[in-house]
Motif scaffolding. Structure first.
Motif, PDB file in Angstrom:
ATOM      1  N   ARG A   1       0.854  -1.193   0.000  1.00 35.10           N
ATOM      2  CA  ARG A   1       0.000   0.000   0.000  1.00 35.10           C
ATOM      3  C   ARG A   1       0.887   1.238   0.000  1.00 35.10           C
ATOM      4  O   ARG A   1       1.835   1.336   0.788  1.00 35.10           O
ATOM      5  N   ILE A   2       0.591   2.180  -0.890  1.00 35.23           N
ATOM      6  CA  ILE A   2       1.334   3.430  -0.952  1.00 35.23           C
ATOM      7  C   ILE A   2       0.336   4.573  -0.822  1.00 35.23           C
ATOM      8  O   ILE A   2      -0.589   4.688  -1.628  1.00 35.23           O
ATOM      9  N   THR A   3       0.516   5.409   0.175  1.00 39.43           N
ATOM     10  CA  THR A   3      -0.411   6.514   0.413  1.00 39.43           C
ATOM     11  C   THR A   3       0.102   7.790  -0.254  1.00 39.43           C
ATOM     12  O   THR A   3       1.304   7.941  -0.489  1.00 39.43           O
ATOM     13  N   PRO A   4      -0.797   8.738  -0.535  1.00 37.31           N
ATOM     14  CA  PRO A   4      -0.349  10.031  -1.070  1.00 37.31           C
ATOM     15  C   PRO A   4       0.648  10.714  -0.143  1.00 37.31           C
ATOM     16  O   PRO A   4       1.603  11.347  -0.589  1.00 37.31           O
TER      17      PRO A   4
ATOM     18  N   ASN B   1       4.190  22.540   2.677  1.00 32.28           N
ATOM     19  CA  ASN B   1       5.004  22.454   3.889  1.00 32.28           C
ATOM     20  C   ASN B   1       5.027  23.774   4.652  1.00 32.28           C
ATOM     21  O   ASN B   1       5.191  23.789   5.876  1.00 32.28           O
ATOM     22  N   THR B   2       4.854  24.890   3.937  1.00 31.99           N
ATOM     23  CA  THR B   2       4.787  26.195   4.600  1.00 31.99           C
ATOM     24  C   THR B   2       3.635  26.236   5.599  1.00 31.99           C
ATOM     25  O   THR B   2       3.737  26.847   6.668  1.00 31.99           O
ATOM     26  N   TYR B   3       2.546  25.562   5.246  1.00 26.89           N
ATOM     27  CA  TYR B   3       1.372  25.532   6.116  1.00 26.89           C
ATOM     28  C   TYR B   3       1.300  24.251   6.958  1.00 26.89           C
ATOM     29  O   TYR B   3       0.301  24.011   7.632  1.00 26.89           O
ATOM     30  N   SER B   4       2.363  23.438   6.909  1.00 27.57           N
ATOM     31  CA  SER B   4       2.433  22.189   7.690  1.00 27.57           C
ATOM     32  C   SER B   4       1.218  21.294   7.445  1.00 27.57           C
ATOM     33  O   SER B   4       0.615  20.757   8.382  1.00 27.57           O
ATOM     34  N   LEU B   5       0.870  21.125   6.168  1.00 26.46           N
ATOM     35  CA  LEU B   5      -0.322  20.363   5.814  1.00 26.46           C
ATOM     36  C   LEU B   5       0.002  18.885   5.603  1.00 26.46           C
ATOM     37  O   LEU B   5       1.102  18.511   5.203  1.00 26.46           O
ATOM     38  N   ASN B   6      -0.975  18.058   5.892  1.00 26.14           N
ATOM     39  CA  ASN B   6      -0.888  16.627   5.637  1.00 26.14           C
ATOM     40  C   ASN B   6      -1.460  16.400   4.238  1.00 26.14           C
ATOM     41  O   ASN B   6      -2.667  16.457   4.050  1.00 26.14           O
ATOM     42  N   TRP B   7      -0.613  16.154   3.266  1.00 29.66           N
ATOM     43  CA  TRP B   7      -1.036  16.170   1.874  1.00 29.66           C
ATOM     44  C   TRP B   7      -0.290  15.114   1.076  1.00 29.66           C
ATOM     45  O   TRP B   7       0.641  14.461   1.551  1.00 29.66           O
ATOM     46  N   GLY B   8      -0.680  14.986  -0.216  1.00 22.88           N
ATOM     47  CA  GLY B   8       0.049  14.093  -1.106  1.00 22.88           C
ATOM     48  C   GLY B   8      -0.479  14.185  -2.533  1.00 22.88           C
ATOM     49  O   GLY B   8      -1.625  14.590  -2.746  1.00 22.88           O
ATOM     50  N   PRO B   9       0.364  13.839  -3.506  1.00 16.15           N
ATOM     51  CA  PRO B   9      -0.064  13.843  -4.907  1.00 16.15           C
ATOM     52  C   PRO B   9      -0.903  12.619  -5.237  1.00 16.15           C
ATOM     53  O   PRO B   9      -0.645  11.514  -4.738  1.00 16.15           O
ATOM     54  N   VAL B  10      -1.918  12.819  -6.073  1.00 20.26           N
ATOM     55  CA  VAL B  10      -2.780  11.724  -6.528  1.00 20.26           C
ATOM     56  C   VAL B  10      -2.891  11.823  -8.051  1.00 20.26           C
ATOM     57  O   VAL B  10      -2.113  12.507  -8.691  1.00 20.26           O
TER      58      VAL B  10
ATOM     59  N   ASP C   1      -2.578  17.671 -15.486  1.00 20.82           N
ATOM     60  CA  ASP C   1      -2.682  18.576 -14.348  1.00 20.82           C
ATOM     61  C   ASP C   1      -1.967  17.938 -13.162  1.00 20.82           C
ATOM     62  O   ASP C   1      -1.619  16.761 -13.199  1.00 20.82           O
ATOM     63  N   ILE C   2      -1.778  18.719 -12.120  1.00 22.84           N
ATOM     64  CA  ILE C   2      -1.300  18.171 -10.850  1.00 22.84           C
ATOM     65  C   ILE C   2      -2.499  18.040  -9.927  1.00 22.84           C
ATOM     66  O   ILE C   2      -3.178  19.032  -9.629  1.00 22.84           O
ATOM     67  N   ASP C   3      -2.788  16.828  -9.509  1.00 24.82           N
ATOM     68  CA  ASP C   3      -3.882  16.577  -8.571  1.00 24.82           C
ATOM     69  C   ASP C   3      -3.283  16.260  -7.209  1.00 24.82           C
ATOM     70  O   ASP C   3      -2.400  15.406  -7.096  1.00 24.82           O
ATOM     71  N   ILE C   4      -3.754  16.951  -6.190  1.00 25.09           N
ATOM     72  CA  ILE C   4      -3.293  16.640  -4.846  1.00 25.09           C
ATOM     73  C   ILE C   4      -4.486  16.541  -3.901  1.00 25.09           C
ATOM     74  O   ILE C   4      -5.575  17.036  -4.182  1.00 25.09           O
TER      75      ILE C   4
END
Length: 206
Positions: free
Chosen positions: A74-77, A105-114, A133-136
């Motif tokens: 399993r690989i998460t965003p 990272n400036t906003y310390s967000l929990n994120w990832g590319p999809v 496009d870039i989807d996140i």
């Protein structure tokens, strides 16, 4: 194993997939080349994960189910964001993704590319094109106000490629763009039960 929408799952064979309809030929070819599927938003049956298969063409998408015991990896965003493998890729879209990463990272967000970007990073197979496009995805968390959403939107518009951001909440997802201008009004949620207009509340926090 906790699974979330947008997670990428590696498995061994197209024979592991379960579907109520015959598999198109392109599905078998696609899985043979890249044995990955993405967890989709749908009601879960016991022991089965709702997944989507990506084909080389934009209109080639197929919904199926994968038994949990057939998951190899399993690989998460979020993992993709932490690994920052885009630094090893010379394609222009990944240079832009680096800029998106700095902003998140400036906003310390929990994120990832999809989407195609995330799929290529996870699988190592080329899925993005010059028109991609870039989807996140951002996990909606405490303190993520509409003001912050507006700031992020403004910065993303400075990037020379379209960046589509979905906010993942407890029971569904909504658009960053729509949230930024909502001013307390309902926004469109995509849920396992279909689209739903609702106001964002503390109960939606991840």
């Amino acid at each position: 194993m906790e699974l979330n929408t947008h997670d990428l799952l590696e498995f061994e064979s197209v024979k592991n997939l379960i579907s109520n309809s015959p598999l198109p030929e392109w599905v078998e070819t696609s899985i043979a080349n890249v044995p990955f599927v993405v967890v989709r938003r749908a009601k879960v049956s016991e022991g089965l994960v709702p997944v989507g298969v990506r084909g080389p063409k934009r209109n080639e998408r197929f919904a199926a189910f994968l038994p949990v015991e057939q998951i190899v990896r399993r690989i998460t965003p979020e993992q993709l964001a932490q690994e920052r493998k885009w630094n090893d890729n010379s394609k222009e879209i990944f240079n832009y993704l680096g800029r998106v990463s700095k902003l998140m990272n400036t906003y310390s967000l929990n994120w990832g590319p999809v989407g195609s970007v995330g799929f290529e990073l996870a699988s190592g197979k080329e899925t993005t094109t010059k028109s991609s496009d870039i989807d996140i995805v951002i996990r909606f968390s405490k303190g993520f106000t509409t003001s912050i959403a507006k700031e992020i939107e403004a910065e993303l518009k400075k990037i020379q490629v379209r960046v589509d951001v979905q906010m993942e909440a407890m029971k569904g997802t909504f658009s960053l763009s729509e949230y930024a201008i909502s001013e307390g009004q309902p926004v469109l949620f995509r849920t396992v039960d279909g689209p739903l207009l609702k106001r964002i509340s503390i109960h939606d926090l991840r």
